[in-house]
Design an enzyme around this catalytic site. Sequence first.
Site, PDB file in Angstrom:
ATOM      1  N   ASP A  65       0.834  -1.201   0.000  1.00  0.00           N
ATOM      2  CA  ASP A  65       0.000   0.000   0.000  1.00  0.00           C
ATOM      3  C   ASP A  65       0.869   1.252   0.000  1.00  0.00           C
ATOM      4  O   ASP A  65       2.010   1.243   0.473  1.00  0.00           O
ATOM      5  CB  ASP A  65      -0.964   0.001   1.184  1.00  0.00           C
ATOM      6  CG  ASP A  65      -0.265  -0.055   2.540  1.00  0.00           C
ATOM      7  OD1 ASP A  65       0.720  -0.817   2.653  1.00  0.00           O
ATOM      8  OD2 ASP A  65      -0.697   0.648   3.469  1.00  0.00           O
ATOM      9  N   GLU A 123      -0.272  -0.742   5.970  1.00  0.00           N
ATOM     10  CA  GLU A 123       0.849  -0.223   6.757  1.00  0.00           C
ATOM     11  C   GLU A 123       0.836   1.297   6.810  1.00  0.00           C
ATOM     12  O   GLU A 123       1.105   1.885   7.849  1.00  0.00           O
ATOM     13  CB  GLU A 123       2.181  -0.697   6.170  1.00  0.00           C
ATOM     14  CG  GLU A 123       3.379  -0.482   7.098  1.00  0.00           C
ATOM     15  CD  GLU A 123       4.051   0.882   6.951  1.00  0.00           C
ATOM     16  OE1 GLU A 123       4.914   1.209   7.780  1.00  0.00           O
ATOM     17  OE2 GLU A 123       3.707   1.635   6.010  1.00  0.00           O
TER      18      GLU A 123
END
EC number: 3.5.1.18
Length: 363
Positions: A65, A123
């Site tokens: 991500d 994250e």
Amino acid sequence: MVVSFLKELLNFRSITPDDAGSLEFIAKFLPDFEAKFIEKNGTKNLILSKIYGDGEHLAFAGHVDVVPPGDGWDSEPFTPLEKDGYIYARGSQDMKSGVAAFVCAAKEAKFEGKLSLILTSDEEGDGTYGTPLALEYLREIRDLPKFCVVAEPTCDKKFGDSIKVGRRGSINGKIVIKGVQGHVAYPEKCINPVNLIAPLLSKIADHDMDGGSEFFSPSKIVVTDIRGGMQVCNVTPSELSIMFNVRNSNLTDVNDVESYLRSVLDGLSYELSIKQSSKRFLTNKDSKIVRNLMASVTKITGVTPLLNTKGGTSDARHFAEFGVDAIEFGVINDRIHAKNERVSISEVNKLYEVFKDLIENFY
């Protein structure tokens, strides 16, 4: 191979916590690895593993991500542009370059133990359904790795100059100083919280809670916000709030910070809220993963890396909480989260070589 794979990975618009199909893409790229998807509330994690022999269990970890690209780019953020020895795209440094390097190294390298790749799409945001879920699953099946390299961008000025062997913890807090609101023409009838905190602020802002240690800089109280009142000039505020953060070393914990602040504020009417948002960790410099990665970095780059704990938090702390010897190593981090994020193609190739050498010589 690693550069072309990275370009494909950068095409995925994986704005946190959406992996946008990138985890499936990675799993298909490694058909010889057993794939386990762990999904909760629409957020995906992927564990890829392969047993080569009876040796130790080594893992690599990272996130697919990315933060939103924002405006002002000179090119399309999710269409990688190769120019002047760099690849421009969101996530090129943080941290799809690291993911591409260890995925391609795992595909090509030979190993003597068990190799796992642990990937998350949660994250950059809250991380609620990210790496901790994957580690909890591995603990339940008694298959936690012994060592892990998190491929975050760690290098500063030159590729190979920095390995993170730990991270400081993060303590967040808020102080609310209570007063009595009133008319500025009658200050004797008011209790102005600005006046109350003014002589004490120097004891709070930038105060070092300790002197630091071998791998940690001092735990400093950093004031991040001060506000009070109604944004008018003729009314004193009824209260004033101060927000702060402490990146704490192994010498200071949340109780130490709370005790210090209460001693400074003694005698005032106030409220204090404080919590440890993330825990600090430190992997022993004599750990096998530290020694072997240092050797691989020096061998491939000719640079002797500095062991340090600088920077913010990362998912490496979660591995440490589960008893895994975790460290971080990746490309230079001068453009992370910035517009026109870019990564050096040379660094990507060298990172792949470092990880491949680490895997093949991990005995």
